[in-house]
Design an enzyme around this catalytic site. Sequence first.
Site, PDB file in Angstrom:
ATOM      1  N   CYS A  70    -102.802 -12.503  15.885  1.00  0.00           N
ATOM      2  CA  CYS A  70    -102.860 -12.532  17.347  1.00  0.00           C
ATOM      3  C   CYS A  70    -102.951 -14.009  17.696  1.00  0.00           C
ATOM      4  CB  CYS A  70    -104.022 -11.699  17.890  1.00  0.00           C
ATOM      5  SG  CYS A  70    -105.667 -12.265  17.401  1.00  0.00           S
ATOM      6  N   GLY A  73    -106.256 -15.029  16.019  1.00  0.00           N
ATOM      7  CA  GLY A  73    -106.512 -14.331  14.756  1.00  0.00           C
ATOM      8  C   GLY A  73    -107.809 -13.542  14.785  1.00  0.00           C
ATOM      9  N   HIS A 103    -112.687 -14.284  -3.780  1.00  0.00           N
ATOM     10  CA  HIS A 103    -114.106 -13.943  -3.613  1.00  0.00           C
ATOM     11  C   HIS A 103    -114.345 -12.663  -2.824  1.00  0.00           C
ATOM     12  CE1 HIS A 103    -115.599 -18.365  -4.329  1.00  0.00           C
ATOM     13  NE2 HIS A 103    -114.825 -17.903  -5.299  1.00  0.00           N
ATOM     14  N   ARG A 114    -101.435 -19.015  17.428  1.00  0.00           N
ATOM     15  CA  ARG A 114    -101.319 -20.131  18.375  1.00  0.00           C
ATOM     16  C   ARG A 114    -102.029 -21.399  17.914  1.00  0.00           C
ATOM     17  NH1 ARG A 114    -102.580 -16.322  23.618  1.00  0.00           N
ATOM     18  NH2 ARG A 114    -100.428 -15.659  24.036  1.00  0.00           N
ATOM     19  N   ARG A 141    -120.965  -7.989  -4.724  1.00  0.00           N
ATOM     20  CA  ARG A 141    -121.032  -8.493  -3.348  1.00  0.00           C
ATOM     21  C   ARG A 141    -120.018  -7.771  -2.467  1.00  0.00           C
ATOM     22  NH1 ARG A 141    -121.334 -14.864  -5.251  1.00  0.00           N
ATOM     23  NH2 ARG A 141    -123.390 -14.676  -6.220  1.00  0.00           N
TER      24      ARG A 141
HETATM   25  C1  RB5 Z   1    -103.912 -12.786  23.905  1.00  0.00           C
HETATM   26  O1  RB5 Z   1    -103.780 -13.620  24.994  1.00  0.00           O
HETATM   27  C2  RB5 Z   1    -105.065 -13.222  23.033  1.00  0.00           C
HETATM   28  O2  RB5 Z   1    -106.273 -12.938  23.648  1.00  0.00           O
HETATM   29  C3  RB5 Z   1    -104.990 -12.533  21.693  1.00  0.00           C
HETATM   30  O3  RB5 Z   1    -103.777 -12.838  21.083  1.00  0.00           O
HETATM   31  C4  RB5 Z   1    -106.050 -12.885  20.679  1.00  0.00           C
HETATM   32  O4  RB5 Z   1    -106.181 -14.272  20.552  1.00  0.00           O
HETATM   33  C5  RB5 Z   1    -107.339 -12.222  20.835  1.00  0.00           C
HETATM   34  O5  RB5 Z   1    -108.268 -12.372  20.026  1.00  0.00           O
END
Ligand code: RB5
Length: 149
Positions: A70, A73, A103, A114, A141
């Site tokens: 995302c 992430g 691990h 991004r 673990r």
């Molecule tokens: C989307 O704008 C953004 O919130 C999503 O990609 C992510 O970063 C959320 O955790």
Amino acid sequence: MNDKSIPIPIASDHGGFAMKEFLMQKLQQDGYTIKDFGTYSEASVDYPDLIHPLAKAIDSGVYPRGIIMCGSGNGAQITANKYAGVRAGLCWTVEQAQLTRMHNNANIVSVPGRFIDFDTAWEIVQAFLNTEFEGGRHVQRVDKIAQLL
Ligand code: RB5
């Protein structure tokens, strides 16, 4: 995990869409088979809608390892880790990817779409797919992760 006949599932929201398309191309060029869980465009979506199906498939053993993205992430990783059989590591360097395999025996890598460049993301994915769990002291673990109090 050098058996490239085993499909690799991949999923993202719009924040990871461009990176997902890039990584799918790299994986296919490298001989992997992909299962694309979407999203399929830059249109805004809710990341849990894309991540839940992939995480559930990992949890139920359909695929051994998967890739999620995302924007940060984080949302993807948090969603995937709701499944007891999922260990999703958020990785922004190759060393993070190696460590989460060695691990944590991570079965999903979450990549911030991004915040890192695409070539670094590809190196991370390769490290995730090509690094094995160390076992040893890490076994107990990792076993304790799903043992809730
Ligand atoms: C989307 O704008 C953004 O919130 C999503 O990609 C992510 O970063 C959320 O955790």
